[in-house]
Scaffold this motif. Sequence first.
Motif, PDB file in Angstrom:
ATOM      1  N   ARG A  91       0.747  -1.149   0.086  1.00  0.00           N
ATOM      2  CA  ARG A  91      -0.031   0.003   0.057  1.00  0.00           C
ATOM      3  C   ARG A  91       0.759   1.147  -0.055  1.00  0.00           C
ATOM      4  NH1 ARG A  91      -3.930   0.134   5.068  1.00  0.00           N
ATOM      5  NH2 ARG A  91      -4.569   2.088   3.702  1.00  0.00           N
ATOM      6  N   TYR A  92       2.210   1.066  -0.153  1.00  0.00           N
ATOM      7  CA  TYR A  92       3.183   2.008   0.115  1.00  0.00           C
ATOM      8  C   TYR A  92       2.773   3.501  -1.065  1.00  0.00           C
ATOM      9  CZ  TYR A  92       7.343   4.998   0.409  1.00  0.00           C
ATOM     10  OH  TYR A  92       8.230   6.089   0.584  1.00  0.00           O
ATOM     11  N   SER A  93       2.818   2.865  -2.412  1.00  0.00           N
ATOM     12  CA  SER A  93       2.464   3.932  -3.232  1.00  0.00           C
ATOM     13  C   SER A  93       0.987   4.643  -3.257  1.00  0.00           C
ATOM     14  CB  SER A  93       2.603   3.445  -4.628  1.00  0.00           C
ATOM     15  OG  SER A  93       1.741   2.169  -5.083  1.00  0.00           O
ATOM     16  N   SER A  94       0.081   3.998  -2.747  1.00  0.00           N
ATOM     17  CA  SER A  94      -1.172   4.550  -2.581  1.00  0.00           C
ATOM     18  C   SER A  94      -1.229   5.506  -1.442  1.00  0.00           C
ATOM     19  CB  SER A  94      -2.203   3.570  -2.391  1.00  0.00           C
ATOM     20  OG  SER A  94      -2.178   2.588  -1.365  1.00  0.00           O
ATOM     21  N   ILE A  95      -0.404   4.984  -0.142  1.00  0.00           N
ATOM     22  CA  ILE A  95      -0.453   5.945   0.827  1.00  0.00           C
ATOM     23  C   ILE A  95       0.476   7.167   0.902  1.00  0.00           C
ATOM     24  CG2 ILE A  95       0.115   6.113   3.380  1.00  0.00           C
ATOM     25  CD1 ILE A  95      -0.681   3.168   3.692  1.00  0.00           C
ATOM     26  N   MET A  96       1.717   6.875   0.282  1.00  0.00           N
ATOM     27  CA  MET A  96       2.674   8.138   0.378  1.00  0.00           C
ATOM     28  C   MET A  96       2.636   8.540  -1.257  1.00  0.00           C
ATOM     29  SD  MET A  96       3.878   8.125   3.081  1.00  0.00           S
ATOM     30  CE  MET A  96       5.270   9.268   2.812  1.00  0.00           C
ATOM     31  N   THR A  97       1.582   9.341  -1.427  1.00  0.00           N
ATOM     32  CA  THR A  97       1.092   9.988  -2.606  1.00  0.00           C
ATOM     33  C   THR A  97       1.708  11.412  -2.568  1.00  0.00           C
ATOM     34  OG1 THR A  97      -0.646  10.741  -1.815  1.00  0.00           O
ATOM     35  CG2 THR A  97      -1.153   8.706  -3.167  1.00  0.00           C
ATOM     36  N   GLN A  98       1.815  12.341  -3.577  1.00  0.00           N
ATOM     37  CA  GLN A  98       2.411  13.412  -3.646  1.00  0.00           C
ATOM     38  C   GLN A  98       1.734  14.416  -2.899  1.00  0.00           C
ATOM     39  OE1 GLN A  98       2.764  15.262  -7.719  1.00  0.00           O
ATOM     40  NE2 GLN A  98       3.949  16.901  -7.038  1.00  0.00           N
ATOM     41  N   ARG A 123       1.163  17.102   2.600  1.00  0.00           N
ATOM     42  CA  ARG A 123       0.734  17.255   3.920  1.00  0.00           C
ATOM     43  C   ARG A 123       1.628  16.930   5.028  1.00  0.00           C
ATOM     44  NH1 ARG A 123      -3.547  14.362   0.926  1.00  0.00           N
ATOM     45  NH2 ARG A 123      -5.328  15.780   0.509  1.00  0.00           N
ATOM     46  N   LEU A 124       2.356  15.973   4.892  1.00  0.00           N
ATOM     47  CA  LEU A 124       3.184  15.453   5.989  1.00  0.00           C
ATOM     48  C   LEU A 124       4.256  16.739   6.299  1.00  0.00           C
ATOM     49  CD1 LEU A 124       3.777  11.915   5.103  1.00  0.00           C
ATOM     50  CD2 LEU A 124       2.513  12.911   7.267  1.00  0.00           C
ATOM     51  N   LEU A 125       4.858  17.333   4.947  1.00  0.00           N
ATOM     52  CA  LEU A 125       5.800  18.289   5.230  1.00  0.00           C
ATOM     53  C   LEU A 125       5.188  19.510   5.753  1.00  0.00           C
ATOM     54  CD1 LEU A 125       7.761  17.684   1.780  1.00  0.00           C
ATOM     55  CD2 LEU A 125       8.695  17.250   3.988  1.00  0.00           C
ATOM     56  N   VAL A 126       4.147  19.889   5.452  1.00  0.00           N
ATOM     57  CA  VAL A 126       3.393  21.227   5.949  1.00  0.00           C
ATOM     58  C   VAL A 126       3.261  20.844   7.396  1.00  0.00           C
ATOM     59  CG1 VAL A 126       1.020  22.318   6.318  1.00  0.00           C
ATOM     60  CG2 VAL A 126       2.087  21.669   3.917  1.00  0.00           C
ATOM     61  N   LEU A 127       2.979  19.603   8.059  1.00  0.00           N
ATOM     62  CA  LEU A 127       2.665  19.348   9.318  1.00  0.00           C
ATOM     63  C   LEU A 127       4.207  19.246   9.901  1.00  0.00           C
ATOM     64  CD1 LEU A 127       0.708  18.181  11.535  1.00  0.00           C
ATOM     65  CD2 LEU A 127       1.490  15.860  10.925  1.00  0.00           C
ATOM     66  N   ALA A 128       5.252  18.815   9.279  1.00  0.00           N
ATOM     67  CA  ALA A 128       6.376  18.686   9.754  1.00  0.00           C
ATOM     68  C   ALA A 128       7.085  20.225  10.230  1.00  0.00           C
ATOM     69  CB  ALA A 128       7.337  18.008   9.096  1.00  0.00           C
ATOM     70  N   TRP A 129       6.809  20.871   9.299  1.00  0.00           N
ATOM     71  CA  TRP A 129       7.275  22.425   9.421  1.00  0.00           C
ATOM     72  C   TRP A 129       6.246  23.335  10.137  1.00  0.00           C
ATOM     73  CZ3 TRP A 129      12.216  24.012   7.864  1.00  0.00           C
ATOM     74  CH2 TRP A 129      12.843  23.226   7.125  1.00  0.00           C
TER      75      TRP A 129
END
Length: 328
Positions: free
Chosen positions: A133-140, A145-151
Amino acid sequence: LTRPMENTSYIITFFLTGFEEMDNERYFYFVSTFLGYLMILISNVLLISVIVKERSLHEPMYIFICNLACNGLYGATAFFPKVMTDLLYKVQTISRVGCLLQIYCLHTYGTCELGIIAVMAYDRYVSICKPLRYSSIMTQANICRLLVLAWGYPIVIFTVHFSLTVRLPMCESIIEKVYCDNWSVVKLSCVDITVNSIFGLFVTTALVIVPIFPIVFSYFKIWKVCIRASKEAKGKAMQTLIPHMVTLANYVITVLFELLQHRFDMSKLPHIVHVLISVQFVIIPPLLNPVVYGLRIKEIKKKIANVFQISRIMPMLLHKTDPPSLPV
């Protein structure tokens, strides 16, 4: 005695006394600091350049590594130039505005570092525990969203905390460190700082304790999968996981040094040891991270090797004489 309130507006300059006892070896520390900053610039810029340039590295893991390197450059630039300048002067001062700016940059650097490590741990969890499920979860979109959350998450929370520091009037001007940090400046205030202390505990919980949970959860799940996996799969999983664990351990240890010096009396330690402990969090991570990922991850190491091979071959090609043209 504290200065009267009406005189607090005159505190516009702070004195950094952490450079005391360095006079005899000032130039040695300057050269060491300069070389350290140069190594951080070269290694992180090289890592970022390779990841940005090579389309084959435009995958989630490498994108997160690139963000980690960018954050390392951000923190190092907020620290090293000022320290190198101070090492050239007998008296080290910094303006109130400059001090507050350094506080904001160094603290957001530190908190964003842990946020990026958290999303990197989640990425490894999905890759190893849910590979189909990696490609379906880690979409662009999810990467963004993860980067916005991290920063964004640490920057927003610390900005609120920082606004409480900015409003404080200052009665003292001595900071016993080589750089400005939030708590050292808060302690110089001549008003009640209870609100700052209480909110500081909330910020520490939100920006340090909370991100630790997804990291520990991800590593625990990966460890369980590795136990049940074959020897070959276990080796491959650990090969990708080890750099992340080294990065986390590196960050946690250096931050613990910084927190411990605020909570315990370290006056018995030699002065230079005290200084080194206080600057670990902004020196070691940006210096070590490119080495960890550049040497441990095969794809990045291969691309960096290709870059150096091209740089060696090109001058030879440019200086090579053209073959004589055949007569018509």
